[in-house]
Design a protein around this motif. Structure first.
Motif, PDB file in Angstrom:
ATOM      1  N   ALA B  31      35.336 120.709 -16.047  1.00  0.00           N
ATOM      2  CA  ALA B  31      34.037 121.527 -16.329  1.00  0.00           C
ATOM      3  C   ALA B  31      33.284 121.075 -17.337  1.00  0.00           C
ATOM      4  O   ALA B  31      33.463 120.605 -18.551  1.00  0.00           O
ATOM      5  N   LEU B  32      32.027 120.895 -17.150  1.00  0.00           N
ATOM      6  CA  LEU B  32      30.760 120.484 -18.262  1.00  0.00           C
ATOM      7  C   LEU B  32      29.653 121.361 -18.340  1.00  0.00           C
ATOM      8  O   LEU B  32      29.067 121.711 -17.244  1.00  0.00           O
ATOM      9  N   TYR B  33      29.417 121.712 -19.262  1.00  0.00           N
ATOM     10  CA  TYR B  33      28.145 122.674 -19.198  1.00  0.00           C
ATOM     11  C   TYR B  33      27.045 122.121 -20.443  1.00  0.00           C
ATOM     12  O   TYR B  33      27.344 121.167 -21.255  1.00  0.00           O
ATOM     13  N   TRP B  34      25.620 122.440 -20.133  1.00  0.00           N
ATOM     14  CA  TRP B  34      24.576 121.922 -20.814  1.00  0.00           C
ATOM     15  C   TRP B  34      23.871 123.545 -21.315  1.00  0.00           C
ATOM     16  O   TRP B  34      23.881 124.160 -20.400  1.00  0.00           O
ATOM     17  N   TYR B  35      23.842 123.534 -22.548  1.00  0.00           N
ATOM     18  CA  TYR B  35      23.050 124.846 -23.089  1.00  0.00           C
ATOM     19  C   TYR B  35      22.030 124.309 -23.921  1.00  0.00           C
ATOM     20  O   TYR B  35      21.972 123.126 -24.554  1.00  0.00           O
ATOM     21  N   ARG B  36      20.930 125.116 -24.264  1.00  0.00           N
ATOM     22  CA  ARG B  36      19.906 124.860 -25.141  1.00  0.00           C
ATOM     23  C   ARG B  36      19.756 125.926 -26.172  1.00  0.00           C
ATOM     24  O   ARG B  36      20.085 127.147 -25.918  1.00  0.00           O
ATOM     25  N   GLN B  37      19.786 125.429 -27.472  1.00  0.00           N
ATOM     26  CA  GLN B  37      19.655 126.577 -28.683  1.00  0.00           C
ATOM     27  C   GLN B  37      18.278 126.126 -29.470  1.00  0.00           C
ATOM     28  O   GLN B  37      18.266 124.971 -30.247  1.00  0.00           O
ATOM     29  N   ARG B  81       8.328 114.944 -18.341  1.00  0.00           N
ATOM     30  CA  ARG B  81       6.982 115.424 -18.868  1.00  0.00           C
ATOM     31  C   ARG B  81       7.052 116.381 -19.934  1.00  0.00           C
ATOM     32  O   ARG B  81       6.693 117.554 -20.041  1.00  0.00           O
ATOM     33  N   THR B  82       7.960 116.136 -21.179  1.00  0.00           N
ATOM     34  CA  THR B  82       8.255 117.094 -22.098  1.00  0.00           C
ATOM     35  C   THR B  82       7.098 117.742 -22.711  1.00  0.00           C
ATOM     36  O   THR B  82       5.748 117.404 -22.728  1.00  0.00           O
ATOM     37  N   GLN B  83       7.322 119.131 -22.880  1.00  0.00           N
ATOM     38  CA  GLN B  83       6.140 119.984 -23.588  1.00  0.00           C
ATOM     39  C   GLN B  83       6.899 120.358 -24.743  1.00  0.00           C
ATOM     40  O   GLN B  83       7.971 120.310 -25.196  1.00  0.00           O
ATOM     41  N   GLN B  84       5.935 120.900 -25.718  1.00  0.00           N
ATOM     42  CA  GLN B  84       6.520 121.037 -27.068  1.00  0.00           C
ATOM     43  C   GLN B  84       7.622 122.206 -27.055  1.00  0.00           C
ATOM     44  O   GLN B  84       8.459 122.244 -27.855  1.00  0.00           O
ATOM     45  N   GLU B  85       7.382 123.144 -26.022  1.00  0.00           N
ATOM     46  CA  GLU B  85       8.209 124.370 -26.001  1.00  0.00           C
ATOM     47  C   GLU B  85       9.839 123.859 -25.536  1.00  0.00           C
ATOM     48  O   GLU B  85      10.512 124.645 -25.839  1.00  0.00           O
ATOM     49  N   ASP B  86       9.884 122.386 -25.154  1.00  0.00           N
ATOM     50  CA  ASP B  86      11.182 121.822 -24.935  1.00  0.00           C
ATOM     51  C   ASP B  86      12.054 121.604 -26.173  1.00  0.00           C
ATOM     52  O   ASP B  86      13.094 121.277 -26.062  1.00  0.00           O
ATOM     53  N   SER B  87      11.491 121.547 -27.317  1.00  0.00           N
ATOM     54  CA  SER B  87      11.923 121.245 -28.708  1.00  0.00           C
ATOM     55  C   SER B  87      13.202 122.438 -28.850  1.00  0.00           C
ATOM     56  O   SER B  87      12.673 123.620 -28.866  1.00  0.00           O
ATOM     57  N   ALA B  88      14.117 121.565 -29.050  1.00  0.00           N
ATOM     58  CA  ALA B  88      15.304 122.435 -29.512  1.00  0.00           C
ATOM     59  C   ALA B  88      16.696 121.574 -29.466  1.00  0.00           C
ATOM     60  O   ALA B  88      16.359 120.208 -29.372  1.00  0.00           O
ATOM     61  N   VAL B  89      17.793 122.265 -29.754  1.00  0.00           N
ATOM     62  CA  VAL B  89      19.068 121.439 -29.898  1.00  0.00           C
ATOM     63  C   VAL B  89      19.472 121.512 -28.398  1.00  0.00           C
ATOM     64  O   VAL B  89      19.931 122.626 -27.909  1.00  0.00           O
ATOM     65  N   TYR B  90      19.907 120.533 -27.717  1.00  0.00           N
ATOM     66  CA  TYR B  90      20.763 120.445 -26.524  1.00  0.00           C
ATOM     67  C   TYR B  90      22.163 120.212 -26.804  1.00  0.00           C
ATOM     68  O   TYR B  90      22.670 119.344 -27.026  1.00  0.00           O
ATOM     69  N   LEU B  91      22.892 121.251 -26.322  1.00  0.00           N
ATOM     70  CA  LEU B  91      24.523 121.248 -26.528  1.00  0.00           C
ATOM     71  C   LEU B  91      25.041 120.873 -25.316  1.00  0.00           C
ATOM     72  O   LEU B  91      24.839 121.625 -24.286  1.00  0.00           O
ATOM     73  N   CYS B  92      26.033 120.202 -25.135  1.00  0.00           N
ATOM     74  CA  CYS B  92      27.117 119.952 -24.093  1.00  0.00           C
ATOM     75  C   CYS B  92      28.257 120.400 -24.404  1.00  0.00           C
ATOM     76  O   CYS B  92      28.823 120.246 -25.769  1.00  0.00           O
ATOM     77  N   ALA B  93      29.011 120.791 -23.727  1.00  0.00           N
ATOM     78  CA  ALA B  93      30.311 121.225 -23.807  1.00  0.00           C
ATOM     79  C   ALA B  93      31.397 121.055 -22.385  1.00  0.00           C
ATOM     80  O   ALA B  93      30.748 121.143 -21.416  1.00  0.00           O
ATOM     81  N   SER B  94      32.620 120.557 -22.863  1.00  0.00           N
ATOM     82  CA  SER B  94      33.429 120.407 -21.734  1.00  0.00           C
ATOM     83  C   SER B  94      34.559 121.464 -21.788  1.00  0.00           C
ATOM     84  O   SER B  94      35.036 121.832 -22.803  1.00  0.00           O
ATOM     85  N   SER B  95      35.233 121.636 -20.687  1.00  0.00           N
ATOM     86  CA  SER B  95      36.511 122.539 -20.646  1.00  0.00           C
ATOM     87  C   SER B  95      37.487 121.947 -19.625  1.00  0.00           C
ATOM     88  O   SER B  95      37.036 121.664 -18.529  1.00  0.00           O
TER      89      SER B  95
END
Lengths: 112, 118
Positions: B31-37, B81-95
């Protein structure tokens, strides 16, 4: 609001005191997990409690689960300055395709 | 590898450019997840891959976001086509096991990719 909401949002305590934080969720779950995040880092798994369990211990951590109230609590006993971090609950729901959904977190500050 | 590896750790880009974020999960994790924080916030679910099943894309915020997982291992999250609101930390996790099952399903997280869109 999201599945998994922590309360309080922030907590400030003295070293040696206990820290308690709560998590509420909305739908039925298969398990509930608690994670810790130090500033600027990834999350680290602390403890998992299954839906058929009511309490679980791991070192200075104690987690309870009340499925009738759809809530969980995390207790950190005898806190240390190194416990300063954000703590997140996350619920696993098979009906939602097994993905783990996180709450907004509780920021804990332990003052030395 | 010993843990989940993400690259780049930091990315600064201009509005309108495309970015690719990479995740190397723990070997054998199905399992692999992407999250945004966003700063000071919780984790927003983006997408979930489990074995050979169709990915759960229900968290992707717009069609500018896409992700793939090749050979059941490495995953790439692409933001067009990135936007300013895309600014964040993108976290990946596996299980190793899907977290919604009754079996142990803890997630192992990478350190994240911090994206800044100017």
């Amino acid at each position: 609001s999201q599945q998994g909401e922590e309360d309080p949002q922030a907590l400030s305590i003295q070293e040696g005191e206990n820290a308690t934080m709560n998590c509420s969720y909305k739908t039925s779950i298969n398990n509930l997990q608690w994670y810790r995040q130090n500033s600027g880092r990834g999350l680290v798994h602390l403890i998992l409690i299954r839906s058929n369990e009511r309490e679980k211990h791991s070192g200075r951590l104690r987690v309870t689960l009340d499925t009738s109230k759809k809530s969980s609590s995390l207790l950190i006993t005898a806190s240390r300055a190194a416990d300063t971090a954000s703590y997140f609950c996350a619920s696993g729901n098979k009906a939602a395709g097994n993905k783990l959904t996180f709450g907004g977190g509780t920021r804990v500050l332990v003052k030395p | 590898g010993a843990g989940v590896s993400q690259s780049p750790s930091n990315k600064v880009t201009e509005k309108g450019k495309d970015v690719e974020l990479r995740c190397d999960p723990i070997s054998g994790h199905t399992a692999l997840y992407w999250y945004r924080q966003s700063l000071g916030q919780g984790l927003e679910f983006l997408i979930y891959f489990q074995g050979n099943s169709a990915p759960d894309k229900s968290g992707l915020p717009s069609d500018r976001f896409s992700a793939e997982r090749t050979g059941g291992s490495v995953s790439t999250l692409t933001i067009q086509r990135t936007q300013q609101e895309d600014s964040a930390v993108y976290l990946c996790a596996s299980s190793l096991v899907a977290s919604g099952s009754l079996n142990t399903g803890e997630l192992f997280f990478g350190e994240g990719s911090r994206l800044t869109v100017l």
